[in-house]
Design a protein around this motif. Sequence first.
Motif, PDB file in Angstrom:
ATOM      1  N   UNK A  26       0.740  -1.122   0.033  1.00  0.00           N
ATOM      2  CA  UNK A  26       0.088  -0.164  -0.077  1.00  0.00           C
ATOM      3  C   UNK A  26       0.855   1.295  -0.117  1.00  0.00           C
ATOM      4  N   UNK A  27       0.575   2.232  -0.967  1.00  0.00           N
ATOM      5  CA  UNK A  27       1.510   3.354  -0.854  1.00  0.00           C
ATOM      6  C   UNK A  27       1.346   4.202   0.267  1.00  0.00           C
ATOM      7  N   UNK A  28       2.380   4.828   0.571  1.00  0.00           N
ATOM      8  CA  UNK A  28       2.483   5.619   2.083  1.00  0.00           C
ATOM      9  C   UNK A  28       1.313   6.786   1.981  1.00  0.00           C
ATOM     10  N   UNK A  29       1.074   7.354   1.185  1.00  0.00           N
ATOM     11  CA  UNK A  29      -0.143   8.309   1.102  1.00  0.00           C
ATOM     12  C   UNK A  29      -1.472   7.826   1.314  1.00  0.00           C
ATOM     13  N   UNK A  30      -1.674   6.422   0.859  1.00  0.00           N
ATOM     14  CA  UNK A  30      -2.885   5.938   1.067  1.00  0.00           C
ATOM     15  C   UNK A  30      -3.065   5.516   2.494  1.00  0.00           C
ATOM     16  N   UNK A  31      -1.801   5.054   3.085  1.00  0.00           N
ATOM     17  CA  UNK A  31      -1.882   4.567   4.497  1.00  0.00           C
ATOM     18  C   UNK A  31      -2.111   5.795   5.433  1.00  0.00           C
ATOM     19  N   UNK A  32      -1.329   6.990   5.083  1.00  0.00           N
ATOM     20  CA  UNK A  32      -1.682   8.112   5.836  1.00  0.00           C
ATOM     21  C   UNK A  32      -3.173   8.464   5.936  1.00  0.00           C
ATOM     22  N   UNK A  33      -3.724   8.695   4.534  1.00  0.00           N
ATOM     23  CA  UNK A  33      -5.027   9.038   4.405  1.00  0.00           C
ATOM     24  C   UNK A  33      -5.776   8.345   5.245  1.00  0.00           C
ATOM     25  N   UNK A  34      -5.858   6.941   5.279  1.00  0.00           N
ATOM     26  CA  UNK A  34      -6.659   5.890   5.973  1.00  0.00           C
ATOM     27  C   UNK A  34      -6.524   6.090   7.486  1.00  0.00           C
ATOM     28  N   UNK A  35      -4.984   6.476   7.899  1.00  0.00           N
ATOM     29  CA  UNK A  35      -5.026   6.599   9.454  1.00  0.00           C
ATOM     30  C   UNK A  35      -5.625   7.913   9.714  1.00  0.00           C
ATOM     31  N   UNK A  36      -5.429   9.075   8.970  1.00  0.00           N
ATOM     32  CA  UNK A  36      -6.147  10.171   9.347  1.00  0.00           C
ATOM     33  C   UNK A  36      -7.540  10.070   9.523  1.00  0.00           C
ATOM     34  N   UNK A  37      -8.099   9.224   8.408  1.00  0.00           N
ATOM     35  CA  UNK A  37      -9.784   9.066   8.363  1.00  0.00           C
ATOM     36  C   UNK A  37     -10.096   8.166   9.909  1.00  0.00           C
ATOM     37  N   UNK A  38      -9.235   7.213   9.971  1.00  0.00           N
ATOM     38  CA  UNK A  38      -9.569   6.582  11.286  1.00  0.00           C
ATOM     39  C   UNK A  38      -9.607   7.478  12.786  1.00  0.00           C
ATOM     40  N   UNK A  39      -8.560   8.303  12.599  1.00  0.00           N
ATOM     41  CA  UNK A  39      -8.459   9.116  13.808  1.00  0.00           C
ATOM     42  C   UNK A  39      -9.621  10.011  14.020  1.00  0.00           C
ATOM     43  N   UNK A  40     -10.178  10.541  12.865  1.00  0.00           N
ATOM     44  CA  UNK A  40     -11.055  11.390  13.060  1.00  0.00           C
ATOM     45  C   UNK A  40     -12.272  10.624  13.443  1.00  0.00           C
ATOM     46  N   UNK A  41     -12.482   9.475  13.029  1.00  0.00           N
ATOM     47  CA  UNK A  41     -13.485   8.690  13.275  1.00  0.00           C
ATOM     48  C   UNK A  41     -13.778   8.418  14.780  1.00  0.00           C
TER      49      UNK A  41
END
Lengths: 335, 309
Positions: free
Chosen positions: A129-144
């Motif tokens: 998984x590209x790092x940008x994708x990982x980061x965006x998923x992590x941010x999304x999860x943190x918001x959630x």
Amino acid sequence: MTEPILSVSDLSVIFDIRPQGAWPWTKSLKLHAVSGVGFDLAPGECLGVVGESGSGKSTLARAIVGTIPSTGGKIIFNGTDLASMSPRDRRHHRRDVQMVFQDPLAALNPRMPVGDIIAEPLVTHYPDLPRKEVKSRVSEMMERVGLLPNLINRYPHEFSGGQCQRIGIARALVMQPKLLICDEPVSALDVSVQAQVINLLADLRRDMGLSMIFIAHDLSVVKHISDRIVVMYLGRLMETAKSRTLCTRPEHPYTQALIASVPIPDPVMEHARERPILEGELPSPLNPPSGCVFRTRCPKAQPSCADAQPPAEELGDGHRVACPFHAPAQVLAPV
Amino acid sequence: MVLPDKATADGLVQAAHLAEVRGRSLWADARIRFFRNKAAVGALIVLTLVAIFAFFGGFIAQYERDFVDFALMGANQTQGVPSIETGHYFGTDSSGRDLYARTVQGTRISLLVGIVGAGVAVIVGTLYGAVAGYFGGRIDSIMMRTVDVLMSIPFMFVLILMLVIFGRSILMLFIGIGLISWLDMARIARGQTLTIKNKEFVEAAVATGVAPMMIILRHIVPNLLGIVIVYATLLVPGMIITESFISFLGLGVQEPNTSLGALISAGASQMQYGVIWQLLFPLFFFIITLFAFFFVGDGLRDALDPKDR
């Protein structure tokens, strides 16, 4: 009833205990942490597990997650038996079963920024998984889970207990698992934060369609979130019932004592109620009592209780009791 | 942080996307604590100066380290005195060679021996100990009993034998010191691993499905490093002393190369002839290096002490 997502049958976990300073050839003692536990979990259901300290709740959770090997029985998850898998095969099945731990700070690596902690399951299971994708998923999860995503580079010791638990939840949910096991997720938090975290878990469960196993020794917490509750004592199931039924019409003497021990936030009622208080301590799991393990402390114990372990009796609507002398008791439970 | 309501939440989230906050890691905390420790910072500066001296001091030397100044032969006591004019800043040794150039070279060898020894200890010892401690059981028993066996061999004897059999060379010295330096480190790392591996974050990693080697590298070793670094800085002086002892016995580095131990040995044998500087200059660098390492190690230990966190 729909096909259960998780079906545990006759699960047992036995630890070998080496006595201090024993000869190499002496047999190690067997500690029965969990024995003969069985239950089904429907998709989207939340199962509460209660019992006092040392009753094997956490061991049960760890056996299902797979951090402790089970000694016998089956753990059928989505049609495959996890208990019979080799550790290597099992690692690939880990993404669907995740766990939230008791001590929020101890469950986070102090040397890693929280972004890396939350991303670890993703990086492990999807290394490409590209790092940008990982980061965006992590941010999304943190918001959630109610964390600001700009805290991604902070370290665990910079967060409060409640926030750490949210990080733990985010890590568990970033893979979108089907089953979440919460091992006393709120017992280390103070009461106001407990409520927030429990409500968060309830929301996430509804939104993501999670099945959950929720472990706690606080019955009022478990009742709030669970559909069904199982009561454990010394590694065995005592009673299983819908949470309303269990709290209002408990059948097993142990459940009755457990519910009676929950304080009522009304001094007059608290003073007036009659409570069967349990004497003594939990017997040693190295040397459990014969027959029914609860008989040493049971107010209704009969000589016949020592003979054989009482089978679970089906009372209808999924209510099962492992006591031949069960009787409904009206216990004043906190609402 | 708990978001109060939807509108504020959106505003906060947008602000949040703009600026990422940089966290302060435990390493950063430790660095701040370390730099608050005056003695340790002073020692670090001294150490830096010694290192600059050892690696760049050669550029201002007036003589090659193996150049024998025959003009001074027999008149060492009067004409080999340390002086700026003659270019022999630290004077000359008994054979009329420039002591400054030789001290630079000796300090370099001693530092290298210490750093290589500690480096081997850190890399090999930490990984070995972490693997043994993490896997536990039979693997642990086999690995740690191996360490016990190696430790029970009188290592100075083996080192001397090696130097005698394979010839005296710096490489042999490095190999010999590297071979033994990791044993203690392996034990320390294993002991620490035993406590770390029962922490919940390791269990969380297991539950996530991280492979065992990855757990060791990502979760165990970073948490070991605090103790390992402290021990490594205290190991360096030990290594320097070992090398000096070997050189003092005349078995270490071979001429024309030299080390602090060899220089001190030579200086000590000449001290009754009025050429005390031959002993004092190498001894000075030897002592300040050791002291500096001890102070830095102490400072690191205070800075990285988990109880202070």
